[in-house]
Design a protein around this motif. Structure first.
Motif, PDB file in Angstrom:
ATOM      1  N   LYS A  42       9.807  -7.250   3.659  1.00 22.15           N
ATOM      2  CA  LYS A  42      10.427  -7.046   4.966  1.00 22.15           C
ATOM      3  C   LYS A  42       9.568  -7.733   6.006  1.00 22.15           C
ATOM      4  CE  LYS A  42      13.193  -5.528   8.098  1.00 22.15           C
ATOM      5  NZ  LYS A  42      14.545  -6.050   8.171  1.00 22.15           N
ATOM      6  N   SER A  43      10.200  -8.583   6.800  1.00 17.13           N
ATOM      7  CA  SER A  43       9.508  -9.295   7.884  1.00 17.13           C
ATOM      8  C   SER A  43      10.358  -9.242   9.132  1.00 17.13           C
ATOM      9  CB  SER A  43       9.291 -10.755   7.510  1.00 17.13           C
ATOM     10  OG  SER A  43       8.470 -10.867   6.385  1.00 17.13           O
ATOM     11  N   TYR A  44       9.674  -9.322  10.258  1.00 19.28           N
ATOM     12  CA  TYR A  44      10.312  -9.510  11.553  1.00 19.28           C
ATOM     13  C   TYR A  44       9.758 -10.823  12.085  1.00 19.28           C
ATOM     14  CZ  TYR A  44      11.550  -4.568  11.264  1.00 19.28           C
ATOM     15  OH  TYR A  44      12.055  -3.358  10.871  1.00 19.28           O
ATOM     16  N   GLY A  45      10.505 -11.892  11.920  1.00 21.94           N
ATOM     17  CA  GLY A  45       9.995 -13.210  12.289  1.00 21.94           C
ATOM     18  C   GLY A  45       8.783 -13.554  11.430  1.00 21.94           C
ATOM     19  N   SER A  46       7.672 -13.867  12.065  1.00 24.95           N
ATOM     20  CA  SER A  46       6.465 -14.210  11.305  1.00 24.95           C
ATOM     21  C   SER A  46       5.632 -12.978  10.945  1.00 24.95           C
ATOM     22  CB  SER A  46       5.611 -15.200  12.100  1.00 24.95           C
ATOM     23  OG  SER A  46       5.175 -14.600  13.305  1.00 24.95           O
ATOM     24  N   LYS A  47       6.011 -11.796  11.455  1.00 21.43           N
ATOM     25  CA  LYS A  47       5.275 -10.557  11.164  1.00 21.43           C
ATOM     26  C   LYS A  47       5.756  -9.981   9.829  1.00 21.43           C
ATOM     27  CE  LYS A  47       3.558  -6.254  12.459  1.00 21.43           C
ATOM     28  NZ  LYS A  47       2.344  -5.970  11.804  1.00 21.43           N
ATOM     29  N   VAL A  48       4.885 -10.012   8.819  1.00 19.45           N
ATOM     30  CA  VAL A  48       5.207  -9.466   7.505  1.00 19.45           C
ATOM     31  C   VAL A  48       4.836  -7.986   7.498  1.00 19.45           C
ATOM     32  CG1 VAL A  48       4.721  -9.571   5.041  1.00 19.45           C
ATOM     33  CG2 VAL A  48       4.825 -11.687   6.388  1.00 19.45           C
ATOM     34  N   VAL A  49       5.812  -7.131   7.226  1.00 18.21           N
ATOM     35  CA  VAL A  49       5.577  -5.689   7.167  1.00 18.21           C
ATOM     36  C   VAL A  49       5.298  -5.272   5.726  1.00 18.21           C
ATOM     37  CG1 VAL A  49       6.514  -3.408   7.704  1.00 18.21           C
ATOM     38  CG2 VAL A  49       7.080  -5.364   9.169  1.00 18.21           C
ATOM     39  N   PHE A  50       6.136  -5.716   4.808  1.00 12.69           N
ATOM     40  CA  PHE A  50       5.951  -5.427   3.375  1.00 12.69           C
ATOM     41  C   PHE A  50       6.067  -6.722   2.594  1.00 12.69           C
ATOM     42  CE2 PHE A  50       7.959  -1.455   4.988  1.00 12.69           C
ATOM     43  CZ  PHE A  50       6.857  -0.628   4.826  1.00 12.69           C
ATOM     44  N   PHE A  80       4.318  12.470   3.153  1.00 11.13           N
ATOM     45  CA  PHE A  80       3.916  12.170   4.526  1.00 11.13           C
ATOM     46  C   PHE A  80       3.458  10.728   4.571  1.00 11.13           C
ATOM     47  CE2 PHE A  80       3.276  16.692   4.020  1.00 11.13           C
ATOM     48  CZ  PHE A  80       3.750  17.222   5.215  1.00 11.13           C
ATOM     49  N   PHE A  81       3.881  10.008   5.586  1.00 11.56           N
ATOM     50  CA  PHE A  81       3.402   8.648   5.806  1.00 11.56           C
ATOM     51  C   PHE A  81       2.417   8.711   6.969  1.00 11.56           C
ATOM     52  CE2 PHE A  81       7.843   7.790   4.283  1.00 11.56           C
ATOM     53  CZ  PHE A  81       7.456   7.356   3.023  1.00 11.56           C
ATOM     54  N   VAL A  82       1.183   8.339   6.707  1.00 18.27           N
ATOM     55  CA  VAL A  82       0.130   8.394   7.707  1.00 18.27           C
ATOM     56  C   VAL A  82      -0.479   7.008   7.833  1.00 18.27           C
ATOM     57  CG1 VAL A  82      -2.073   9.473   8.325  1.00 18.27           C
ATOM     58  CG2 VAL A  82      -0.352  10.791   7.063  1.00 18.27           C
ATOM     59  N   GLY A  83      -0.697   6.566   9.041  1.00 18.99           N
ATOM     60  CA  GLY A  83      -1.328   5.272   9.260  1.00 18.99           C
ATOM     61  C   GLY A  83      -1.298   4.893  10.715  1.00 18.99           C
ATOM     62  N   LYS A  84      -1.965   3.824  11.028  1.00 19.37           N
ATOM     63  CA  LYS A  84      -2.032   3.323  12.397  1.00 19.37           C
ATOM     64  C   LYS A  84      -0.658   2.856  12.859  1.00 19.37           C
ATOM     65  CE  LYS A  84      -6.762   1.680  11.973  1.00 19.37           C
ATOM     66  NZ  LYS A  84      -7.663   0.526  12.055  1.00 19.37           N
ATOM     67  N   ASN A  85      -0.503   2.751  14.159  1.00 22.17           N
ATOM     68  CA  ASN A  85       0.728   2.197  14.729  1.00 22.17           C
ATOM     69  C   ASN A  85       0.940   0.775  14.222  1.00 22.17           C
ATOM     70  OD1 ASN A  85       1.120   4.509  16.193  1.00 22.17           O
ATOM     71  ND2 ASN A  85       0.369   3.661  18.113  1.00 22.17           N
ATOM     72  N   GLY A 111       4.122   0.054   9.478  1.00 19.28           N
ATOM     73  CA  GLY A 111       5.380   0.072   8.740  1.00 19.28           C
ATOM     74  C   GLY A 111       5.907   1.434   8.340  1.00 19.28           C
ATOM     75  N   LYS A 112       5.349   2.508   8.867  1.00 21.91           N
ATOM     76  CA  LYS A 112       5.805   3.856   8.491  1.00 21.91           C
ATOM     77  C   LYS A 112       7.278   4.073   8.838  1.00 21.91           C
ATOM     78  CE  LYS A 112       2.743   5.828  11.068  1.00 21.91           C
ATOM     79  NZ  LYS A 112       2.090   4.673  11.676  1.00 21.91           N
TER      80      LYS A 112
END
Length: 113
Positions: free
Chosen positions: A11-19, A33-38, A41-42
């Motif tokens: 999964k990407s948004y333009g050049s930003k790869v999320v997964f 629970f999904f825990v992580g920084k802003n 990709g949570k």
């Protein structure tokens, strides 16, 4: 055996790869629970799981069935998702919002009383 599997998802948004070729699996009745920084990709992952966001590549398998967006009604009935931002329509009453969402999600069991 996993009840829900996400295999090799991209999964990407333009050049930003999320997964990038990520795998996730969940057992039936498991609480996760999904825990992580802003920005890691949570929310995107939750939206993918419930069918509000589409993967670029990979597969989603629920109870041995491939899921494709938009999910069929029997698949949608197996998920609940409470986003951090409300999705209500401000100018509608609570009852009107319930009726509206029951209609767009084709929930036939809903009865407006």
């Amino acid at each position: 055996m996993a009840y829900l599997s996400l295999k090799e998802i991209n999964k990407s948004y333009g050049s930003k790869v999320v997964f990038h070729h990520q795998d996730f699996s969940f057992s039936r009745n498991e609480i996760v629970f999904f825990v992580g920084k802003n920005g890691v990709g949570k929310t995107t992952l939750m939206e993918i799981i419930v069918g509000l966001n589409q993967i670029d590549e990979g597969e989603i398998i629920l109870d041995k069935r491939d899921l494709k967006v938009p999910y069929d009604l029997s698949s949608r009935e197996k998920f609940s998702f409470l986003p951090t931002e409300d999705q209500l329509i401000d100018f509608l009453t609570a009852r009107e919002n319930l009726s509206y969402f029951a209609e767009i999600y084709r929930i036939k069991k809903y009865q407006d009383k």
